[in-house]
Each structure stands twice: as C-alpha cells, then as structure tokens.
Scaffold this motif. Structure first.
Motif, PDB file in Angstrom:
ATOM      1  N   PRO A  61       0.783  -1.240   0.000  1.00 22.34           N
ATOM      2  CA  PRO A  61       0.000   0.000   0.000  1.00 22.34           C
ATOM      3  C   PRO A  61       0.812   1.285   0.000  1.00 22.34           C
ATOM      4  O   PRO A  61       0.277   2.347  -0.345  1.00 22.34           O
ATOM      5  CB  PRO A  61      -0.833  -0.120   1.284  1.00 22.34           C
ATOM      6  CG  PRO A  61      -0.867  -1.574   1.596  1.00 22.34           C
ATOM      7  CD  PRO A  61       0.442  -2.107   1.138  1.00 22.34           C
ATOM      8  N   LYS A  62       2.088   1.226   0.392  1.00 24.25           N
ATOM      9  CA  LYS A  62       2.873   2.458   0.480  1.00 24.25           C
ATOM     10  C   LYS A  62       3.500   2.868  -0.855  1.00 24.25           C
ATOM     11  O   LYS A  62       4.069   3.962  -0.959  1.00 24.25           O
ATOM     12  CB  LYS A  62       3.968   2.305   1.537  1.00 24.25           C
ATOM     13  CG  LYS A  62       3.416   2.199   2.958  1.00 24.25           C
ATOM     14  CD  LYS A  62       4.531   2.143   3.996  1.00 24.25           C
ATOM     15  CE  LYS A  62       3.963   2.061   5.404  1.00 24.25           C
ATOM     16  NZ  LYS A  62       5.029   2.011   6.439  1.00 24.25           N
ATOM     17  N   LEU A  63       3.401   2.009  -1.865  1.00 24.11           N
ATOM     18  CA  LEU A  63       3.982   2.354  -3.165  1.00 24.11           C
ATOM     19  C   LEU A  63       3.124   3.415  -3.866  1.00 24.11           C
ATOM     20  O   LEU A  63       1.915   3.492  -3.649  1.00 24.11           O
ATOM     21  CB  LEU A  63       4.107   1.116  -4.044  1.00 24.11           C
ATOM     22  CG  LEU A  63       5.154   0.082  -3.617  1.00 24.11           C
ATOM     23  CD1 LEU A  63       5.213  -1.058  -4.628  1.00 24.11           C
ATOM     24  CD2 LEU A  63       6.531   0.722  -3.468  1.00 24.11           C
ATOM     25  N   PRO A  64       3.736   4.229  -4.733  1.00 22.47           N
ATOM     26  CA  PRO A  64       2.978   5.247  -5.464  1.00 22.47           C
ATOM     27  C   PRO A  64       2.047   4.624  -6.490  1.00 22.47           C
ATOM     28  O   PRO A  64       2.126   3.415  -6.769  1.00 22.47           O
ATOM     29  CB  PRO A  64       4.072   6.091  -6.128  1.00 22.47           C
ATOM     30  CG  PRO A  64       5.242   5.170  -6.229  1.00 22.47           C
ATOM     31  CD  PRO A  64       5.181   4.280  -5.024  1.00 22.47           C
ATOM     32  N   PRO A  65       1.172   5.420  -7.087  1.00 21.31           N
ATOM     33  CA  PRO A  65       0.222   4.890  -8.070  1.00 21.31           C
ATOM     34  C   PRO A  65       0.915   4.186  -9.237  1.00 21.31           C
ATOM     35  O   PRO A  65       2.006   4.568  -9.671  1.00 21.31           O
ATOM     36  CB  PRO A  65      -0.534   6.134  -8.543  1.00 21.31           C
ATOM     37  CG  PRO A  65      -0.477   7.062  -7.374  1.00 21.31           C
ATOM     38  CD  PRO A  65       0.887   6.836  -6.773  1.00 21.31           C
ATOM     39  N   MET A  66       0.244   3.168  -9.733  1.00 20.53           N
ATOM     40  CA  MET A  66       0.686   2.383 -10.889  1.00 20.53           C
ATOM     41  C   MET A  66      -0.164   2.792 -12.087  1.00 20.53           C
ATOM     42  O   MET A  66      -1.388   2.839 -12.002  1.00 20.53           O
ATOM     43  CB  MET A  66       0.469   0.894 -10.583  1.00 20.53           C
ATOM     44  CG  MET A  66       0.620  -0.052 -11.752  1.00 20.53           C
ATOM     45  SD  MET A  66       0.002  -1.729 -11.320  1.00 20.53           S
ATOM     46  CE  MET A  66      -1.787  -1.437 -11.365  1.00 20.53           C
ATOM     47  N   VAL A  67       0.494   3.091 -13.209  1.00 24.72           N
ATOM     48  CA  VAL A  67      -0.219   3.462 -14.435  1.00 24.72           C
ATOM     49  C   VAL A  67       0.406   2.703 -15.604  1.00 24.72           C
ATOM     50  O   VAL A  67       1.635   2.715 -15.765  1.00 24.72           O
ATOM     51  CB  VAL A  67      -0.144   4.978 -14.716  1.00 24.72           C
ATOM     52  CG1 VAL A  67      -1.005   5.335 -15.925  1.00 24.72           C
ATOM     53  CG2 VAL A  67      -0.573   5.785 -13.500  1.00 24.72           C
ATOM     54  N   GLY A  68      -0.408   2.069 -16.411  1.00 29.33           N
ATOM     55  CA  GLY A  68       0.129   1.354 -17.566  1.00 29.33           C
ATOM     56  C   GLY A  68      -0.961   0.675 -18.360  1.00 29.33           C
ATOM     57  O   GLY A  68      -2.158   0.797 -18.060  1.00 29.33           O
ATOM     58  N   PHE A  85       7.722  -2.855  -6.915  1.00 30.04           N
ATOM     59  CA  PHE A  85       6.892  -3.282  -8.040  1.00 30.04           C
ATOM     60  C   PHE A  85       5.462  -3.459  -7.536  1.00 30.04           C
ATOM     61  O   PHE A  85       5.165  -4.411  -6.814  1.00 30.04           O
ATOM     62  CB  PHE A  85       7.441  -4.596  -8.601  1.00 30.04           C
ATOM     63  CG  PHE A  85       6.796  -5.053  -9.873  1.00 30.04           C
ATOM     64  CD1 PHE A  85       7.036  -4.386 -11.073  1.00 30.04           C
ATOM     65  CD2 PHE A  85       5.967  -6.167  -9.892  1.00 30.04           C
ATOM     66  CE1 PHE A  85       6.460  -4.820 -12.254  1.00 30.04           C
ATOM     67  CE2 PHE A  85       5.376  -6.610 -11.073  1.00 30.04           C
ATOM     68  CZ  PHE A  85       5.621  -5.933 -12.261  1.00 30.04           C
ATOM     69  N   PRO A  86       4.559  -2.541  -7.879  1.00 30.41           N
ATOM     70  CA  PRO A  86       3.194  -2.620  -7.355  1.00 30.41           C
ATOM     71  C   PRO A  86       2.495  -3.908  -7.783  1.00 30.41           C
ATOM     72  O   PRO A  86       2.545  -4.297  -8.950  1.00 30.41           O
ATOM     73  CB  PRO A  86       2.510  -1.398  -7.979  1.00 30.41           C
ATOM     74  CG  PRO A  86       3.614  -0.462  -8.328  1.00 30.41           C
ATOM     75  CD  PRO A  86       4.764  -1.344  -8.706  1.00 30.41           C
ATOM     76  N   CYS A  87       1.853  -4.562  -6.824  1.00 29.73           N
ATOM     77  CA  CYS A  87       1.100  -5.782  -7.098  1.00 29.73           C
ATOM     78  C   CYS A  87      -0.228  -5.730  -6.356  1.00 29.73           C
ATOM     79  O   CYS A  87      -0.324  -5.161  -5.268  1.00 29.73           O
ATOM     80  CB  CYS A  87       1.876  -7.016  -6.655  1.00 29.73           C
ATOM     81  SG  CYS A  87       3.373  -7.347  -7.609  1.00 29.73           S
TER      82      CYS A  87
END
Length: 243
Positions: free
Chosen positions: A48-55, A140-142
């Motif tokens: 949850p602490k990772l920044p937003p993921m866009v792709g 690596f956001p998951c």
C-alpha cells in the motif's frame, strides 16, 4: 495490432494522483456507469505504500491446481514479456486465476523481477501472491486476492485474452490506474483529459478541506464552501463533456 496511445507526459501526470481522484474525474465525463470500470474489494494492494501504478494491460489466464498438459511453469513467460514491446507504454500484467478455489500463488520474486526488467509497471491477479518481502523490495506494485505460500503447478494458460477480475472485464491495451485504494480502468479516449483535469478537481475539493481545517467553522460557512466546491466541479464537468 496497434493499441491506442496516451502521451507519455499525460501518463506521468496521472501517476501523481490517487485512484479515487481519477475515478471522480472519470465520472464527470458521463461515459460509463458510476458503478462500472473499477475492480471490487477482492483486489487488494500488496504494497500500500507504493505510489500509483499506471500502464497498459497485458492480460493472461492462469492455473495452478494441476500440471500443464505441455511445457513447464514458465513456458509462456517469454512470449508474454516479448509482447510488452507491442504496447504503447509500460505494461500492467493482469491475470485471471481460473482455479476455483484459488490453489496457489500466481506470482513471486522470479516472475516480478522478470516483468520489471522488461519495463512492466505492475501486476494484478484475481488469485494469490507470495514472496512479498522480495517483491516489495523491487518497488513493483502488485494487487491480489490474498496470499498463498506455494506456487503449486503454476502455468500461464493463455495470453492477450479478455479477463474478468474484480468484477471488471479487462482487455489487453486497456489503460489501468491503481494504488492503495484499488484499481480502475480508464477509457483511452478520455485519458489525457482525465489526467489534465485532476488538478482542477482537487482544487475544487480543497475549498471544503481548507475551510474545515481553518479552525473557524460554522454551518453557514460550511454551506458556502460546499456550494463553491459543487459549483467548481459542475463547471469542470460541463467543460469536460463539451470538449
């Protein structure tokens, strides 16, 4: 086939805003129901602490309850990462786990390290995660539906097929935004406008937030702040619908 692209600058801009703000702005376009396009509570952020993921989605189906009829557990992984080059920007790997109930983890350290090395922005699965400490260290956001310690008889069944995950259908090439609040798809045709409208939407909400934080509040002042916020959002909505 070619996939519609969003300018890289707009993707970068969108990555500065949280997923709820993106969802709020999408609603202003009136292009889809307010209860579609985003994944439900089954899909949770692993980190949850990772920044937003866009792709851009790179879809696949997956099983782990029984061995594959041919090949090995990673037999389709090379084809999958090779396909990333066909997308107009960073891939978000989106897995639908076909096992019911989920039998084993979809991903772990090896898969995520591979995906990141080939430029992926993150991964989503309707199944389970594992190797959380190692994958978190990759930044690596998951997103998953839980955690299971074993990979079982894991294998990718098909790649680049429509998948259904968290109540939402995702196609390869769809634009995805996710953070600690969840995951949404973004219609490609409005994506740039969504990114550019996020600052104005947040400024409108700040009218109420700033008033409430001022330390001097009363019902009349709050009503005035509410009205100004609503008027600003309504104006933004008219602008976006008439663009």
């Amino acid at each position: 086939m070619g996939y519609p692209a969003v300018p890289a600058a707009d993707l970068k801009l969108m990555g500065k805003y949280d997923t709820p703000t993106v969802c709020n702005v999408i609603e202003l376009f009136g292009c889809r129901s307010h209860v579609t396009g985003y994944m439900d509570q089954r899909i949770k952020p692993c980190f949850p602490k990772l920044p937003p993921m866009v792709g851009y989605a790179c879809t696949a189906t997956y099983r782990a309850a029984a061995p594959p009829r041919a090949g090995n557990v990673y037999s389709s992984l090379g084809d999958q990462v090779a396909f990333f080059a066909e997308l107009p920007g960073p891939a978000v790997v989106v897995f639908q786990d076909l096992d019911d109930p989920v039998a084993a983890a979809t991903f772990g350290e090896v898969m995520c390290t591979t995906y990141k090395a080939f430029g992926a922005a993150g991964l989503i699965t309707s199944g389970a995660a594992r190797d959380l400490d190692q994958v978190e260290a990759l930044n690596f956001p998951c997103f998953s539906n839980g955690v299971i310690c074993s990979h079982g008889c894991c294998h990718i069944v098909q790649i680049n097929v429509p998948v259904h995950i968290g109540g939402t259908t995702v196609h390869t090439g769809d634009l995805i935004h996710g953070d600690r609040n969840g995951v949404t798809t973004i219609p490609i045709e409005i994506a740039s406008a969504v990114a550019q409208a996020c600052p104005e939407f947040m400024a409108a909400e700040s009218v109420i937030l700033d008033y409430c934080k001022s330390g001097k509040v009363d019902a009349k002042g709050f009503a005035a702040a509410q009205k100004e916020c609503r008027d600003r959002i309504d104006k933004l909505g008219r602008k976006l619908k008439g663009r």
